[in-house]
Write a protein that holds these residues in place. Structure first.
Motif, mmCIF file in Angstrom:
data_model
loop_
_atom_site.group_PDB
_atom_site.id
_atom_site.type_symbol
_atom_site.label_atom_id
_atom_site.label_comp_id
_atom_site.label_asym_id
_atom_site.label_seq_id
_atom_site.Cartn_x
_atom_site.Cartn_y
_atom_site.Cartn_z
ATOM 1 N N GLU A 137 -3.436 7.341 5.599
ATOM 2 C CA GLU A 137 -3.004 7.268 6.998
ATOM 3 C C GLU A 137 -1.969 6.169 7.204
ATOM 4 N N GLU A 138 -2.235 4.987 6.658
ATOM 5 C CA GLU A 138 -1.299 3.873 6.830
ATOM 6 C C GLU A 138 0.055 4.190 6.195
ATOM 7 N N ALA A 139 0.016 4.915 5.071
ATOM 8 C CA ALA A 139 1.265 5.265 4.382
ATOM 9 C C ALA A 139 1.972 6.446 5.034
ATOM 10 N N GLY A 140 1.300 7.090 5.976
ATOM 11 C CA GLY A 140 1.920 8.251 6.612
ATOM 12 C C GLY A 140 2.043 9.446 5.687
ATOM 13 N N VAL A 141 1.153 9.552 4.713
ATOM 14 C CA VAL A 141 1.182 10.669 3.762
ATOM 15 C C VAL A 141 0.563 11.910 4.409
#
Lengths: 231, 231
Positions: free
Chosen positions: B23-27
């Protein structure tokens, strides 16, 4: 400068996985806590590092301190060719190592299910229950997994990596602590027994195992021979 | 192709550490086992991989399967900038992650000291003994360590890494399962409470936590609220 290993003297413990990698790689190292004022030096090192380890083992090399067995092995593996250099092989080796670490952790829990701060004698009833599950279910599950990964190869990744050294050590430990349960599984998976012998016969490992640097298994380490826990 | 996460549906568990990093990486990812026939797909994937994971969570991406939470995070950290790229910083992040994994493993042991195959109700007496040591000694030791590493920085390494996301999750879990013991330690180390709020306020994490993708804590996961175990 030689690399310095910090680990409790007197036991193989988690430090042994690091020792095996250092020995196989032919790295010159000092096992600090086994020397004069060793434990004092270990305790001081734990406190003074800018990036301190949570617990032994840790390694000091090139001005860095690296803690956590699996992280140390990853570092040594990359530096000394004890892991493939391609990203997929590198991470697969590490994944196998972490699974071996899980097995080792569970082996420790068998004699300390209530907690590490109490003596075995004060948690023997709990240990008997825990060990029963470990020998009946967990050893077969873990060794079955590694046997499947190994298949007909000589080593887990074909070539020898730190994961093979660690699996060797885990099998040695299981065989020391739970000889009945382990013999049963090794008979079922002869390729694991062959791997164990193949690692033990590697020249540097064989020399190490025959030396006084190899501390014998004992009842202060992770793998303890309490016959009542084996079945 | 989107990346596929395989983990038991219905619990945060170890999969949550991976979800937070994704989620943090926007994957873009699919949480496979939460979809139609999810558990069947998970069980099939466990069997068919050439390099099989020992257990969930595992990730399929670019034709690779990566198991072991810490290995998955290392992979995502390198690929998506959730860890420094210099070797020393990369390994320090991983070392911190492995220590968080140790804490999480010990938290699980509090309700399953005799073994994962038995119900909590069948090992409640042992759990009470184990949890007593965990709340009195282990939570203070682990959180004291991370507070020391954090110091006056915004994040454990200055910049936000996957280790911060994992420490956030570990603190959330401890606070859910052991609210009394955790509040005591967070009061002692206000910088950990600040880190927790700082991570929770990161835009992508905040959006995730507010979404239905975030499964609430419950008594099937690693962190379980059994009030009798908290003191």
């Amino acid at each position: 400068m030689a690399c310095e290993l910090f680990y409790w003297p007197g036991i193989q413990g988690r430090g042994e996985f690091v020792r095996l990698a250092l020995e196989e790689a032919g790295v010159e190292y000092v096992d600090v806590a086994r020397g004069p004022k060793g434990v004092e030096k270990l305790m001081a090192a734990l406190k003074e590092d800018a990036r301190p380890a949570f617990a032994p083992p840790f390694l000091r090399v090139d001005g860095m301190t690296i803690g956590q067995t699996a992280a140390i092995l990853m570092f040594l593996g990359e530096r000394h060719g004890l892991a493939p250099s391609d990203p997929a092989g590198r991470i697969w080796t590490h994944q196998l190592q972490l699974t071996i670490a899980d097995l080792v952790g569970e082996a420790h829990e068998t004699h300390h299910p209530v907690g590490a701060s109490l003596y075995y004698e004060d948690q023997k009833a709990e240990a008997l229950r825990r060990a029963q599950e470990f020998t009946a279910q967990r050893i077969p599950k873990f060794l079955g997994y590694f046997a499947q990964v190994l298949g007909k190869q000589d080593y887990l990744l074909g070539q020898c990596t730190y994961a093979d050294l660690s699996l060797f050590q885990a099998i040695e430990g299981l065989d020391y602590a739970f000889p009945k349960a382990t013999a049963r599984e090794l008979k079922r998976h002869p390729q694991l027994e062959e791997l164990r012998q193949r690692v033990a016969a590697r020249p540097r490992i064989a020399a190490y195992l025959a030396s006084s640097r190899r501390i014998p298994f004992n009842e202060d380490g992770i793998f303890r021979r309490y016959p009542e826990l084996d079945s």
